[in-house]
Design an enzyme around this catalytic site. Structure first.
Site, PDB file in Angstrom:
ATOM      1  N   ASP A 153     -12.660  -8.514   4.227  1.00  0.00           N
ATOM      2  CA  ASP A 153     -14.014  -8.798   3.539  1.00  0.00           C
ATOM      3  C   ASP A 153     -14.452 -10.007   3.749  1.00  0.00           C
ATOM      4  OD1 ASP A 153     -13.572  -5.848   2.798  1.00  0.00           O
ATOM      5  OD2 ASP A 153     -14.405  -6.175   0.823  1.00  0.00           O
ATOM      6  N   ASP A 205      -3.475 -18.044   0.479  1.00  0.00           N
ATOM      7  CA  ASP A 205      -4.412 -18.777  -0.297  1.00  0.00           C
ATOM      8  C   ASP A 205      -5.279 -19.753   0.334  1.00  0.00           C
ATOM      9  OD1 ASP A 205      -2.024 -20.135  -0.192  1.00  0.00           O
ATOM     10  OD2 ASP A 205      -2.102 -20.899  -2.189  1.00  0.00           O
ATOM     11  N   TYR A 242       0.692  -1.076  -0.016  1.00  0.00           N
ATOM     12  CA  TYR A 242       0.057  -0.014  -0.089  1.00  0.00           C
ATOM     13  C   TYR A 242       0.804   1.337   0.066  1.00  0.00           C
ATOM     14  CZ  TYR A 242      -4.904  -1.799   0.695  1.00  0.00           C
ATOM     15  OH  TYR A 242      -6.066  -2.363   0.608  1.00  0.00           O
ATOM     16  N   LYS A 250       2.706 -15.401   2.504  1.00  0.00           N
ATOM     17  CA  LYS A 250       2.967 -15.954   1.537  1.00  0.00           C
ATOM     18  C   LYS A 250       4.309 -16.418   1.376  1.00  0.00           C
ATOM     19  CE  LYS A 250       1.426 -17.726  -2.450  1.00  0.00           C
ATOM     20  NZ  LYS A 250       0.547 -18.842  -2.492  1.00  0.00           N
ATOM     21  N   ASP A 255      -6.519  -6.786   4.077  1.00  0.00           N
ATOM     22  CA  ASP A 255      -7.947  -6.106   3.398  1.00  0.00           C
ATOM     23  C   ASP A 255      -8.575  -6.915   2.795  1.00  0.00           C
ATOM     24  OD1 ASP A 255      -9.039  -3.980   2.158  1.00  0.00           O
ATOM     25  OD2 ASP A 255      -8.295  -4.517   0.141  1.00  0.00           O
TER      26      ASP A 255
HETATM   27  C1  IPM Z   1     -10.581  -0.931   3.741  1.00  0.00           C
HETATM   28  C2  IPM Z   1     -10.848  -0.283   2.315  1.00  0.00           C
HETATM   29  C3  IPM Z   1      -9.670   0.701   1.991  1.00  0.00           C
HETATM   30  C4  IPM Z   1      -8.360  -0.332   2.079  1.00  0.00           C
HETATM   31  C5  IPM Z   1      -9.954   1.529   0.677  1.00  0.00           C
HETATM   32  C6  IPM Z   1     -11.055   2.293   0.537  1.00  0.00           C
HETATM   33  C7  IPM Z   1      -8.344   2.224   0.435  1.00  0.00           C
HETATM   34  O1  IPM Z   1     -11.015  -1.149   1.392  1.00  0.00           O
HETATM   35  O2  IPM Z   1     -10.461  -0.146   4.741  1.00  0.00           O
HETATM   36  O3  IPM Z   1     -10.538  -2.158   3.849  1.00  0.00           O
HETATM   37  O4  IPM Z   1      -8.035  -0.702   1.042  1.00  0.00           O
HETATM   38  O5  IPM Z   1      -7.861  -0.194   2.804  1.00  0.00           O
HETATM   39 MG    MG Z   2     -11.059  -3.229   2.414  1.00  0.00          MG
END
Ligand code: IPM
Ligand code: MG
Length: 351
Positions: free
Chosen positions: A246, A218, A135, A186, A242
């Site tokens: 999710d 993975d 990042y 990884k 990240d």
């Molecule tokens: C998160 C989001 C952010 C990230 C984006 C919006 C930059 O996806 O907070 O998980 O990738 O960190």
């Molecule tokens: Mg995110």
């Protein structure tokens, strides 16, 4: 206690308004000041992180953030895009430790796409490093090669101290939970994460009671779906975290349920839902405010050391769910579908 309130874009203002109402409902001595960030910052001051917003956030004890981003800003130069505001504030405030708890509320077991027996009782804490990795690594950019072809570059890099400090956060949290840390890397391919694994092993010597395991990312993605209850604390770098957070959020029924805390070394923190700005449903009053409300609870717990009121908010959320209130994302037959503001009001009433 000073809180900088940064609603941001999309559904950000709607969900933050509900969390602010809940915080006010606690009748604590909180000073809350609003400022724009993301696309809203760009509109107000030509910058996704206006100086005044950054200043306010620096002076505050904690930051409550909604979400940033809207497709309409996709054509802006990269440094002007909403996401830059979010990434910069994380970096400027040195919020290296991102905690994303994936907790299944029993009432929502049927809202998950996985079988109830796979997810019931789920309680995972994902500890994501937030200010390093691909990042922020240099060099980065898109350039044109001699042959006229374009090339994109990002750099995955971590130094030892960055790995150590996030590792400590994970081990310390595990000590207060089930004393299991799974470090996700990884290491079979990427040297950066080979170092990550070595440092985690070295660090684990300071935590003899904690059981440390390692998993390739993975496989971790697969195991989260196959048998998510095997995990207690997962610790990983910025990009893997990240993605995995999710994924983990959906085990709980909806990403609309997942709060987060981003902490510096002194527990100053920024609190935001793990989900995005959902511009497609913005302004419709149908978004789920619970992730943001639960983020406010995390604020009380981690920055203000106020476990009592953190638990009060969490119990109020449980009560609203037990009473059958559901926003559209977690609605199942036989429950009461409510708007964003109704859900906020239900939590407030339950307080
Ligand atoms: C998160 C989001 C952010 C990230 C984006 C919006 C930059 O996806 O907070 O998980 O990738 O960190
Ligand atoms: Mg995110």
């Amino acid at each position: 206690m000073k809180i900088a309130v940064l609603p941001g874009d999309g559904i950000g203002p709607e969900i933050v308004a509900q969390a602010v109402n809940v915080l006010k409902g606690l009748k604590l001595d909180l000073e809350m000041t609003e400022a724009p960030i993301g696309g809203a910052g760009y509109e107000a001051a030509g910058d996704p992180l206006p100086d005044a917003t950054l200043q306010l956030a620096k002076e505050a004890d904690a930051v409550l953030l909604g979400a940033v981003g809207d497709w309409k800003y996709d054509k802006l130069e990269r440094h002007l895009r909403p996401e830059r505001g979010l990434l910069r504030i994380r970096k400027e405030l040195n919020l290296f430790a991102n905690l994303r708890p994936a907790l299944l509320y029993p009432e929502l077991a049927s809202a998950s796409t996985l079988k109830p027996e796979v997810v019931s009782g789920l309680d995972i804490m994902i500890v994501r490093e937030l200010t390093g990795d691909i990042y922020f690594g240099q060099p980065r950019g898109i350039s044109t090669l001699e042959n006229g072809e374009r090339e994109g570059i990002n750099t995955m890099r971590y130094n030892e101290s960055e790995i150590k400090r996030i590792g400590r956060v994970a081990f310390d949290i595990a000590m207060k939970r089930n004393k299991k840390v799974c470090s996700v890397d990884k290491a079979n391919v990427l040297e950066t994460t080979e170092l990550w694994r070595q440092v985690m092993i070295e660090l684990s010597k300071d935590y003899p009671e904690v059981e440390l395991s390692h998993m390739y990312v993975d496989n971790a993605a697969m195991q989260l779906i196959r048998a998510p209850k095997q995990f207690d604390v997962m610790v990983t770098g910025n990009i893997f975290g990240d993605i995995l957070s999710d994924e983990a959020s959906m085990l709980t029924g909806s990403i609309g349920m997942l709060p987060s805390a981003s902490l510096d070394a002194n527990n100053k923190g920024m609190y935001e839902p793990s989900h995005g700005s959902a511009p497609d449903i913005a302004g419709k009053n149908i978004a789920n405010p619970l992730a943001t409300i639960l983020s406010a609870a995390m604020m009380l717990r981690y920055t203000f050391n106020d476990e009592t009121n953190a638990v009060r908010i969490e119990n109020a959320v449980k009560k609203a769910l037990a009473d059958g209130y559901r926003t559209a994302d977690i609605y199942t037959e036989g429950t009461k579908k409510v708007t964003c503001s109704d859900m906020g009001a239900a939590v407030l009433a339950a307080l």
